[in-house]
Design a protein around this motif. Structure first.
Motif, short mmCIF file in Angstrom:
data_model
loop_
_atom_site.label_atom_id
_atom_site.label_comp_id
_atom_site.label_asym_id
_atom_site.label_seq_id
_atom_site.Cartn_x
_atom_site.Cartn_y
_atom_site.Cartn_z
N GLU A 285 7.10 -14.28 -3.41
CA GLU A 285 7.45 -12.88 -3.51
C GLU A 285 8.95 -12.73 -3.78
O GLU A 285 9.74 -13.51 -3.28
CB GLU A 285 7.14 -12.15 -2.19
CG GLU A 285 5.73 -12.30 -1.70
CD GLU A 285 5.60 -11.77 -0.29
OE1 GLU A 285 5.27 -10.57 -0.15
OE2 GLU A 285 5.85 -12.53 0.65
N GLN A 286 9.31 -11.70 -4.50
CA GLN A 286 10.72 -11.38 -4.71
C GLN A 286 11.18 -10.50 -3.56
O GLN A 286 10.55 -9.48 -3.25
CB GLN A 286 10.92 -10.65 -6.04
CG GLN A 286 12.34 -10.18 -6.28
CD GLN A 286 13.32 -11.33 -6.46
OE1 GLN A 286 13.05 -12.28 -7.16
NE2 GLN A 286 14.46 -11.24 -5.81
N CYS A 287 12.25 -10.88 -2.91
CA CYS A 287 12.84 -10.05 -1.87
C CYS A 287 14.12 -9.45 -2.47
O CYS A 287 14.31 -9.48 -3.67
CB CYS A 287 13.11 -10.90 -0.62
SG CYS A 287 13.55 -9.92 0.84
N TYR A 288 15.00 -8.96 -1.63
CA TYR A 288 16.22 -8.34 -2.13
C TYR A 288 17.09 -9.30 -2.92
O TYR A 288 17.58 -8.97 -3.98
CB TYR A 288 17.04 -7.76 -0.97
CG TYR A 288 16.33 -6.64 -0.27
CD1 TYR A 288 16.18 -5.40 -0.87
CD2 TYR A 288 15.80 -6.84 0.99
CE1 TYR A 288 15.51 -4.38 -0.23
CE2 TYR A 288 15.14 -5.82 1.65
CZ TYR A 288 15.00 -4.59 1.03
OH TYR A 288 14.34 -3.59 1.66
N ILE B 186 10.81 -15.59 -1.87
CA ILE B 186 10.31 -16.00 -0.57
C ILE B 186 8.93 -16.62 -0.73
O ILE B 186 8.08 -16.07 -1.43
CB ILE B 186 10.20 -14.80 0.40
CG1 ILE B 186 11.58 -14.22 0.65
CG2 ILE B 186 9.53 -15.19 1.70
CD1 ILE B 186 11.56 -12.96 1.49
N THR C 70 5.49 -17.51 1.16
CA THR C 70 4.70 -17.21 2.35
C THR C 70 3.49 -18.14 2.35
O THR C 70 2.74 -18.18 1.38
CB THR C 70 4.23 -15.75 2.38
OG1 THR C 70 5.38 -14.90 2.28
CG2 THR C 70 3.48 -15.43 3.65
N ARG D 120 7.16 -18.01 6.64
CA ARG D 120 7.89 -17.60 5.44
C ARG D 120 9.14 -18.45 5.29
O ARG D 120 9.85 -18.70 6.25
CB ARG D 120 8.28 -16.12 5.55
CG ARG D 120 7.04 -15.23 5.67
CD ARG D 120 7.41 -13.81 5.81
NE ARG D 120 7.54 -13.30 4.43
CZ ARG D 120 8.10 -12.16 4.12
NH1 ARG D 120 8.61 -11.40 5.05
NH2 ARG D 120 8.16 -11.78 2.87
N CYS E 228 12.68 -18.77 3.07
CA CYS E 228 13.61 -18.06 2.20
C CYS E 228 14.94 -18.79 2.22
O CYS E 228 15.46 -19.09 3.31
CB CYS E 228 13.80 -16.63 2.69
SG CYS E 228 15.11 -15.73 1.82
N CYS F 61 16.35 -12.33 8.61
CA CYS F 61 16.91 -11.83 7.36
C CYS F 61 18.19 -11.03 7.60
O CYS F 61 18.75 -10.44 6.69
CB CYS F 61 15.90 -10.93 6.65
SG CYS F 61 14.37 -11.76 6.23
#
Length: 121
Positions: free
Chosen positions: A82-85, A89, A91, A97, A99, A107
């Motif tokens: 997944e794209q985070c800020y 990431i 999972t 998770r 990152c 985070c």
């Protein structure tokens, strides 16, 4: 298990999520703690048998000397990316998770730095 190129560790959740209690390869751990050569004669049926330390490993030599699952083995079923800020990431099936921006399992630092960057414009 046909060959050591198909090491059982490559099918384990903890190998892929970098949480293996043995550091990534159970057979490397066993080779140090309980070497194969303490129990059996040398093997000469594969191309790397002459290299230092290879005889101590249990899974070397293909299907004649199959590896065993470690006590922590859990079948790997894939991961969701997944794209985070600020980073991608991973999972995993058990909810863990991973990152590259995560510090001490949270985070907080990443989000604080993102907030500062937004405020600065």
């Amino acid at each position: 298990m046909a060959t050591c190129s198909d090491c059982l560790c490559y099918y384990c959740l903890y190998y892929w999520s970098e949480r293996c209690p043995y550091g990534g390869c159970y057979d490397d751990y066993r080779a140090q703690e309980d070497p194969y050569t303490d129990h059996y004669l040398e093997r000469h049926l594969w191309s790397d048998s002459h290299k230092p330390g290879e005889q101590a490993h249990w899974c070397r030599g293909g299907n004649l000397y199959p590896t065993e699952e470690c006590p922590y083995f859990e079948q790997y079923e894939g991961q969701k990316i997944e794209q985070c800020y600020r980073a991608m990431i991973s999972t995993f099936q058990d909810g863990y998770r991973s990152c590259p921006m995560m510090v001490n399992g949270t985070c907080e630092k990443c989000l604080r730095e993102l907030n500062e960057a937004i405020q600065e414009g």
